[in-house]
Design an enzyme around this catalytic site. Structure first.
Site, short mmCIF file in Angstrom:
data_model
loop_
_atom_site.label_atom_id
_atom_site.label_comp_id
_atom_site.label_asym_id
_atom_site.label_seq_id
_atom_site.Cartn_x
_atom_site.Cartn_y
_atom_site.Cartn_z
N GLY A 263 0.78 -1.23 0.00
CA GLY A 263 0.00 0.00 0.00
C GLY A 263 0.81 1.28 0.00
O GLY A 263 0.24 2.37 -0.14
N GLU A 297 4.29 -6.50 1.55
CA GLU A 297 3.95 -6.88 0.17
C GLU A 297 3.62 -5.67 -0.68
O GLU A 297 2.51 -5.50 -1.15
CB GLU A 297 2.79 -7.89 0.13
CG GLU A 297 1.93 -7.94 1.34
CD GLU A 297 0.81 -8.97 1.28
OE1 GLU A 297 -0.32 -8.58 0.99
OE2 GLU A 297 1.08 -10.14 1.56
N GLY A 299 3.57 -3.29 -3.99
CA GLY A 299 3.58 -3.44 -5.44
C GLY A 299 3.94 -2.11 -6.07
O GLY A 299 5.02 -1.90 -6.61
N ARG A 300 3.02 -1.15 -5.93
CA ARG A 300 3.15 0.15 -6.56
C ARG A 300 4.49 0.84 -6.25
O ARG A 300 5.13 1.38 -7.14
CB ARG A 300 2.01 1.06 -6.09
CG ARG A 300 1.98 2.41 -6.79
CD ARG A 300 1.02 3.38 -6.07
NE ARG A 300 -0.21 2.77 -5.68
CZ ARG A 300 -1.35 2.82 -6.39
NH1 ARG A 300 -1.39 3.46 -7.52
NH2 ARG A 300 -2.44 2.23 -5.94
N TYR A 340 -9.98 5.87 -11.15
CA TYR A 340 -9.73 6.44 -9.80
C TYR A 340 -9.51 7.95 -9.83
O TYR A 340 -8.98 8.50 -8.86
CB TYR A 340 -8.47 5.81 -9.18
CG TYR A 340 -8.36 4.31 -9.33
CD1 TYR A 340 -9.16 3.45 -8.57
CD2 TYR A 340 -7.44 3.74 -10.21
CE1 TYR A 340 -9.04 2.08 -8.71
CE2 TYR A 340 -7.32 2.37 -10.35
CZ TYR A 340 -8.13 1.54 -9.60
OH TYR A 340 -8.01 0.19 -9.74
N CYS A 368 -14.59 5.84 -27.23
CA CYS A 368 -15.87 6.56 -27.26
C CYS A 368 -16.51 6.68 -25.88
O CYS A 368 -17.62 6.19 -25.65
CB CYS A 368 -16.80 5.86 -28.23
SG CYS A 368 -16.04 5.78 -29.85
N TYR A 397 -0.06 -1.08 -12.11
CA TYR A 397 -1.48 -1.04 -12.45
C TYR A 397 -1.69 -0.32 -13.78
O TYR A 397 -2.67 0.40 -13.97
CB TYR A 397 -2.29 -0.40 -11.30
CG TYR A 397 -2.01 -1.09 -9.97
CD1 TYR A 397 -2.40 -2.41 -9.76
CD2 TYR A 397 -1.29 -0.45 -8.96
CE1 TYR A 397 -2.11 -3.06 -8.58
CE2 TYR A 397 -0.99 -1.10 -7.76
CZ TYR A 397 -1.40 -2.40 -7.58
OH TYR A 397 -1.10 -3.04 -6.41
N1 LLP Z 1 -1.29 -7.01 -0.84
C1 LLP Z 1 -2.61 -7.15 -1.06
C2 LLP Z 1 -3.35 -8.18 -0.34
C3 LLP Z 1 -3.25 -6.31 -1.99
O1 LLP Z 1 -4.56 -6.45 -2.21
C4 LLP Z 1 -2.51 -5.33 -2.69
C5 LLP Z 1 -3.13 -4.45 -3.67
C6 LLP Z 1 -1.11 -5.23 -2.43
C7 LLP Z 1 -0.56 -6.07 -1.48
C8 LLP Z 1 -0.24 -4.24 -3.12
O2 LLP Z 1 -0.65 -2.93 -2.90
P1 LLP Z 1 0.30 -1.72 -3.38
O3 LLP Z 1 1.58 -1.79 -2.57
O4 LLP Z 1 0.56 -1.90 -4.81
O5 LLP Z 1 -0.48 -0.51 -3.08
N2 LLP Z 1 -5.46 -0.79 -9.27
C9 LLP Z 1 -5.32 0.13 -8.17
C10 LLP Z 1 -4.57 -0.48 -6.99
C11 LLP Z 1 -5.21 -1.77 -6.49
C12 LLP Z 1 -4.48 -2.40 -5.34
C13 LLP Z 1 -5.06 -3.73 -4.99
N3 LLP Z 1 -4.39 -4.45 -3.95
C14 LLP Z 1 -4.64 1.40 -8.68
O6 LLP Z 1 -4.31 1.48 -9.86
O7 LLP Z 1 -4.46 2.36 -7.90
#
Ligand code: LLP
Length: 444
Positions: A263, A297, A299-300, A340, A368, A397
């Protein structure tokens, strides 16, 4: 409600400011925008547009910075990269080489993580609705941990694992009922979200898990949302997890680990970005000193700023009092602005364009729908047909959320590493759009 970052307030950062804030980008007087040592115009000349471009060096650097922050906080935290942010095999290879494990949420992501070279014991399987075949696949692969989100899933997993004669290491994902203060569509830790086990019933379910065949409860997991820029909600959520660990241990349960989720947000516009040091500090302040193994964990934070989307101007039209710059990239490529209200920097590739006087422009795609808008009222120079732009911070994403809506083939993908670059996914051939379709004979 739009995310606060999407609301008009201070003037937008300029092209020079956006480039200066991203160490892997630079503007060269002759070659225009560079990613590391590679002129992006050369990529667009050879591969065309729209094309995703990712910096391997940026991803490696971010992973190392995150690992270093935990090491210097004295926390034994493993990094499990959230594969959903960008699941390309080359990205997974970089993560594996950097010592990261993976957080996966489907059988497909599990297979990808393994193909990328991540050892099964370093894979955590998360998700609110894992199908029976996916749980079976995870157990066959020997994943390190399965994060269980409900009593129903626990019962299902127990049955499958016992039937296979194996034991699943389980972390119980708790819902701490904390508002992460992010966009409503990516908030996951409030009581009214679908995720996790209600905080108040978690202790009883953990004790129940302990008695189930095929289940070894090892700890707790939580993930409160995405694009989080303040440490306050993290601290609140981790404090609740710590309290539960103490209660469980007092009741005689073994709790070895806490999976702190992801997150961590990035600065898309000019938001003060969250730092790994602050993240590690929030975890240490709440969960440190308890003899827990820890995992995160993200990602972003690892891949978001490392990528951009190259696009070309199809045409510029004036309608009413607005200047619309229509690109060859669209919401089917990068969905985040439509989904978003996300703000992404848009910068010209040409060094000459980048220093011309600006006026407001709406940057849109050809799909469109009025929602097919990347940016509104952005200060940009006059842009001629075929001028190129980069839409920034699209490494997370981005390509993973693409679709072929409006029968638009998936864009090409390129990986840059220093002065080298390669196409890592060819542009989807048009015929691939209908290759899996059949028209029944009886239609005539
Ligand atoms: N762990 C779990 C259980 C998750 O559901 C997620 C993301 C992460 C880790 C990684 O989160 P991050 O570090 O990437 O924030 N499509 C959306 C973001 C969706 C995130 C879903 N879960 C966007 O483009 O902002």
């Amino acid at each position: 409600m739009p995310h606060p970052a999407a609301l008009p307030h201070d003037p937008d950062p300029t092209t020079a400011e956006l480039v200066a804030a991203r160490p892997h980008l630079s503007m060269h007087a002759m070659d225009g925008l560079l990613m590391d040592g590679v002129p992006l115009n050369a990529v667009a000349d050879q591969v065309g547009t729209p094309t995703w471009v990712l910096s391997a060096g940026s991803i490696r650097g971010r992973l190392q910075a995150l690992q270093a922050a935990f090491a210097s906080a004295g926390l034994p935290a493993r990094v499990h990269y959230a594969v959903k942010a960008n699941d390309h095999l080359a990205v997974l290879r970089i993560m594996a080489q950097g010592g990261a494990g993976a957080d996966v949420v489907s059988g497909g992501e599990l297979q990808r993580a393994r193909l990328g070279g991540i050892a099964p014991e370093h894979i955590v399987f998360s998700g609110v609705g894992k199908a029976e075949w996916e749980l079976r696949l995870a157990l066959e692969a020997g994943v390190g941990q399965i994060n269980v989100e409900s009593a129903e899933e626990l019962a299902m997993l127990s049955g499958i694992a016992a039937g296979m004669g194996c034991v699943a290491r389980v972390a119980l994902r708790i819902n701490p009922d904390v508002d992460a203060g992010t966009h409503a569509k990516i908030t996951t830790g409030r009581a009214d979200n679908k995720f996790g086990v209600a905080y108040d019933s978690a202790a009883a379910l953990y004790a129940h898990a302990d008695g189930l065949p095929g289940i070894e409860p090892v700890g707790l997991a939580l993930h409160i949302g995405s694009q989080i820029l303040s440490m306050t909600p993290y601290r609140a959520a981790y404090a609740r997890a710590a309290e539960l660990v103490r209660d469980l241990r007092a009741a005689g349960q073994i709790v070895r680990m806490v999976d702190c989720g992801g997150g961590l947000g990035i600065g898309y516009r000019d938001e003060p970005a969250a730092t790994p040091a602050a993240f590690a500090g929030a975890i240490r302040a709440t969960l440190g000193g308890m003899g827990l193994e820890l995992a995160v964990e993200p990602g972003r934070w690892l891949v978001g700023s490392a990528g951009l989307l190259l696009a070309s101007v199809v045409l510029v039209k004036a309608t009413g009092n607005r200047r619309f710059v229509v690109l060859d990239a669209a919401m089917n490529d990068l969905l985040r602005p439509a989904m978003y209200d996300a703000w992404h920097g848009v910068v010209p590739l040409s060094a000459v364009d980048a220093v011309q006087p600006t006026s407001p422009a709406d940057i849109v795609g050809p799909v469109c729908e009025s929602g097919d808008t990347f940016a509104r009222g952005r200060a940009l120079p006059a842009l001629a047909r075929n001028a190129r732009l980069a839409i920034l911070d699209a490494g997370a994403y981005g390509s993973v959320m693409s679709s072929t809506y409006n029968a638009r083939p998936l864009a090409a993908e390129v990986l840059v590493d220093g002065n080298r670059w390669s196409v890592i996914r060819a542009r989807q051939p048009m015929e691939a759009l209908w290759a899996g379709e059949t028209v029944p004979d009886w239609l005539g």
